[in-house]
Design a protein around this motif. Sequence first.
Motif, PDB file in Angstrom:
ATOM      1  N   ASN A 144       0.832  -1.219   0.000  1.00 40.81           N
ATOM      2  CA  ASN A 144       0.000   0.000   0.000  1.00 40.81           C
ATOM      3  C   ASN A 144       0.860   1.259   0.000  1.00 40.81           C
ATOM      4  OD1 ASN A 144      -2.209  -1.661   0.057  1.00 40.81           O
ATOM      5  ND2 ASN A 144      -3.034  -0.901   1.985  1.00 40.81           N
ATOM      6  N   THR A 145       1.852   1.243  -0.844  1.00 40.20           N
ATOM      7  CA  THR A 145       2.828   2.331  -0.850  1.00 40.20           C
ATOM      8  C   THR A 145       3.071   2.819  -2.278  1.00 40.20           C
ATOM      9  OG1 THR A 145       3.917   1.477   1.137  1.00 40.20           O
ATOM     10  CG2 THR A 145       5.191   2.980  -0.232  1.00 40.20           C
ATOM     11  N   VAL A 146       3.209   4.123  -2.403  1.00 46.18           N
ATOM     12  CA  VAL A 146       3.587   4.729  -3.686  1.00 46.18           C
ATOM     13  C   VAL A 146       4.936   5.406  -3.499  1.00 46.18           C
ATOM     14  CG1 VAL A 146       2.291   6.852  -3.232  1.00 46.18           C
ATOM     15  CG2 VAL A 146       2.841   6.208  -5.585  1.00 46.18           C
ATOM     16  N   TYR A 147       5.754   5.351  -4.526  1.00 43.59           N
ATOM     17  CA  TYR A 147       7.114   5.879  -4.457  1.00 43.59           C
ATOM     18  C   TYR A 147       7.323   6.956  -5.513  1.00 43.59           C
ATOM     19  CZ  TYR A 147       7.772   1.435  -1.999  1.00 43.59           C
ATOM     20  OH  TYR A 147       7.661   0.382  -1.126  1.00 43.59           O
ATOM     21  N   LEU A 148       8.283   7.816  -5.235  1.00 42.97           N
ATOM     22  CA  LEU A 148       8.741   8.774  -6.237  1.00 42.97           C
ATOM     23  C   LEU A 148      10.265   8.758  -6.207  1.00 42.97           C
ATOM     24  CD1 LEU A 148       7.794  10.883  -8.332  1.00 42.97           C
ATOM     25  CD2 LEU A 148       8.216  12.629  -6.582  1.00 42.97           C
ATOM     26  N   GLN A 149      10.845   8.134  -7.206  1.00 45.60           N
ATOM     27  CA  GLN A 149      12.290   8.122  -7.350  1.00 45.60           C
ATOM     28  C   GLN A 149      12.708   9.374  -8.090  1.00 45.60           C
ATOM     29  OE1 GLN A 149      14.700   5.829  -6.240  1.00 45.60           O
ATOM     30  NE2 GLN A 149      16.137   7.382  -6.964  1.00 45.60           N
ATOM     31  N   MET A 150      13.554  10.166  -7.478  1.00 47.64           N
ATOM     32  CA  MET A 150      13.971  11.443  -8.049  1.00 47.64           C
ATOM     33  C   MET A 150      15.473  11.422  -8.295  1.00 47.64           C
ATOM     34  SD  MET A 150      11.660  14.054  -5.754  1.00 47.64           S
ATOM     35  CE  MET A 150      12.605  13.767  -4.265  1.00 47.64           C
ATOM     36  N   ASN A 151      15.856  11.506  -9.539  1.00 49.25           N
ATOM     37  CA  ASN A 151      17.265  11.515  -9.920  1.00 49.25           C
ATOM     38  C   ASN A 151      17.632  12.856 -10.560  1.00 49.25           C
ATOM     39  OD1 ASN A 151      17.422   8.775  -9.128  1.00 49.25           O
ATOM     40  ND2 ASN A 151      16.862   8.082 -11.189  1.00 49.25           N
ATOM     41  N   SER A 152      18.919  13.106 -10.661  1.00 51.34           N
ATOM     42  CA  SER A 152      19.416  14.340 -11.285  1.00 51.34           C
ATOM     43  C   SER A 152      18.694  15.568 -10.738  1.00 51.34           C
ATOM     44  CB  SER A 152      19.249  14.263 -12.812  1.00 51.34           C
ATOM     45  OG  SER A 152      19.910  13.146 -13.338  1.00 51.34           O
ATOM     46  N   LEU A 153      18.637  15.635  -9.446  1.00 47.76           N
ATOM     47  CA  LEU A 153      17.867  16.706  -8.806  1.00 47.76           C
ATOM     48  C   LEU A 153      18.500  18.079  -9.066  1.00 47.76           C
ATOM     49  CD1 LEU A 153      16.930  14.817  -5.575  1.00 47.76           C
ATOM     50  CD2 LEU A 153      15.300  15.999  -7.048  1.00 47.76           C
ATOM     51  N   LYS A 154      17.629  19.068  -9.170  1.00 49.35           N
ATOM     52  CA  LYS A 154      18.032  20.447  -9.433  1.00 49.35           C
ATOM     53  C   LYS A 154      17.535  21.333  -8.298  1.00 49.35           C
ATOM     54  CE  LYS A 154      17.320  19.632 -14.397  1.00 49.35           C
ATOM     55  NZ  LYS A 154      16.619  20.101 -15.609  1.00 49.35           N
ATOM     56  N   SER A 155      18.116  22.494  -8.179  1.00 56.58           N
ATOM     57  CA  SER A 155      17.706  23.407  -7.109  1.00 56.58           C
ATOM     58  C   SER A 155      16.224  23.766  -7.229  1.00 56.58           C
ATOM     59  CB  SER A 155      18.559  24.667  -7.134  1.00 56.58           C
ATOM     60  OG  SER A 155      18.458  25.304  -8.396  1.00 56.58           O
ATOM     61  N   GLU A 156      15.727  23.824  -8.457  1.00 59.65           N
ATOM     62  CA  GLU A 156      14.321  24.176  -8.648  1.00 59.65           C
ATOM     63  C   GLU A 156      13.358  23.060  -8.242  1.00 59.65           C
ATOM     64  OE1 GLU A 156      16.788  24.413 -10.911  1.00 59.65           O
ATOM     65  OE2 GLU A 156      16.064  23.934 -12.942  1.00 59.65           O
ATOM     66  N   ASP A 157      13.881  21.889  -7.886  1.00 61.40           N
ATOM     67  CA  ASP A 157      13.043  20.823  -7.354  1.00 61.40           C
ATOM     68  C   ASP A 157      12.791  20.995  -5.855  1.00 61.40           C
ATOM     69  OD1 ASP A 157      14.873  18.589  -9.466  1.00 61.40           O
ATOM     70  OD2 ASP A 157      12.847  19.366  -9.821  1.00 61.40           O
ATOM     71  N   THR A 158      13.451  21.947  -5.247  1.00 59.85           N
ATOM     72  CA  THR A 158      13.264  22.191  -3.821  1.00 59.85           C
ATOM     73  C   THR A 158      11.824  22.579  -3.535  1.00 59.85           C
ATOM     74  OG1 THR A 158      15.562  22.857  -3.473  1.00 59.85           O
ATOM     75  CG2 THR A 158      13.924  23.684  -1.901  1.00 59.85           C
ATOM     76  N   ALA A 159      11.185  21.851  -2.618  1.00 62.56           N
ATOM     77  CA  ALA A 159       9.782  22.083  -2.290  1.00 62.56           C
ATOM     78  C   ALA A 159       9.371  21.121  -1.190  1.00 62.56           C
ATOM     79  CB  ALA A 159       8.896  21.866  -3.510  1.00 62.56           C
ATOM     80  N   VAL A 160       8.172  21.326  -0.686  1.00 59.96           N
ATOM     81  CA  VAL A 160       7.525  20.303   0.134  1.00 59.96           C
ATOM     82  C   VAL A 160       6.746  19.413  -0.820  1.00 59.96           C
ATOM     83  CG1 VAL A 160       5.871  19.816   1.968  1.00 59.96           C
ATOM     84  CG2 VAL A 160       7.353  21.837   2.117  1.00 59.96           C
ATOM     85  N   TYR A 161       6.968  18.109  -0.713  1.00 60.46           N
ATOM     86  CA  TYR A 161       6.325  17.141  -1.591  1.00 60.46           C
ATOM     87  C   TYR A 161       5.191  16.443  -0.841  1.00 60.46           C
ATOM     88  CZ  TYR A 161       9.809  17.728  -5.214  1.00 60.46           C
ATOM     89  OH  TYR A 161      10.585  18.250  -6.220  1.00 60.46           O
ATOM     90  N   PHE A 162       4.043  16.400  -1.500  1.00 61.72           N
ATOM     91  CA  PHE A 162       2.845  15.824  -0.924  1.00 61.72           C
ATOM     92  C   PHE A 162       2.385  14.609  -1.732  1.00 61.72           C
ATOM     93  CE2 PHE A 162       1.793  19.186   2.057  1.00 61.72           C
ATOM     94  CZ  PHE A 162       2.414  20.294   1.514  1.00 61.72           C
ATOM     95  N   CYS A 163       1.924  13.611  -1.016  1.00 61.24           N
ATOM     96  CA  CYS A 163       1.285  12.450  -1.613  1.00 61.24           C
ATOM     97  C   CYS A 163      -0.227  12.678  -1.552  1.00 61.24           C
ATOM     98  CB  CYS A 163       1.684  11.225  -0.798  1.00 61.24           C
ATOM     99  SG  CYS A 163       0.834   9.716  -1.202  1.00 61.24           S
ATOM    100  N   ALA A 164      -0.946  12.198  -2.585  1.00 59.13           N
ATOM    101  CA  ALA A 164      -2.387  12.379  -2.610  1.00 59.13           C
ATOM    102  C   ALA A 164      -3.066  11.175  -3.257  1.00 59.13           C
ATOM    103  CB  ALA A 164      -2.745  13.649  -3.378  1.00 59.13           C
ATOM    104  N   ALA A 165      -4.326  10.972  -2.888  1.00 58.08           N
ATOM    105  CA  ALA A 165      -5.095   9.837  -3.395  1.00 58.08           C
ATOM    106  C   ALA A 165      -6.404  10.317  -4.017  1.00 58.08           C
ATOM    107  CB  ALA A 165      -5.388   8.849  -2.268  1.00 58.08           C
ATOM    108  N   ASP A 166      -6.693   9.785  -5.197  1.00 59.64           N
ATOM    109  CA  ASP A 166      -7.890  10.171  -5.951  1.00 59.64           C
ATOM    110  C   ASP A 166      -8.720   8.933  -6.245  1.00 59.64           C
ATOM    111  OD1 ASP A 166      -8.293  11.092  -9.459  1.00 59.64           O
ATOM    112  OD2 ASP A 166      -9.764  10.990  -7.841  1.00 59.64           O
TER     113      ASP A 166
END
Length: 126
Positions: free
Chosen positions: A77-99
């Motif tokens: 019951n888990t969703v993942y977000l693999q983030m590679n080659s990160l950039k400064s503009e990716d800086t944020a609070v990341y939220f998970c959501a369900a629809d």
Amino acid sequence: QVQLVESGGGLVQPGGSLRLSCAASGLSFRTYTMGWFRQVPGKEREFVAAIRRSSGHTYYRDSVKGRFTISRDGAKNTVYLQMNSLKSEDTAVYFCAADGNGILSTIRDPSTYEHWGEGTQVTVSS
């Protein structure tokens, strides 16, 4: 009671990688489209990626295509977000959501999603 709990955020240097996780409980996970959004102070919450409930098809905002990968594990019951080659503009609070509606035309619209986690901070800086 539905709960979405994100983890895996942190501080990483430009070019680095992080994997975010979102553990879901209190819902029938397989019947929900799952999404990741992000927000920086003073800006609207923006779509990052989503994975559909039935087909498993994935969708991304243009700026993360080829760098981020969304996936889901029904057994956990888990969703993942693999983030590679990160950039400064990716800086944020990341939220998970369900629809639970699963309408493709609104998959990028945060107002479509009924359930939200509290978010995890991702900071990309040297």
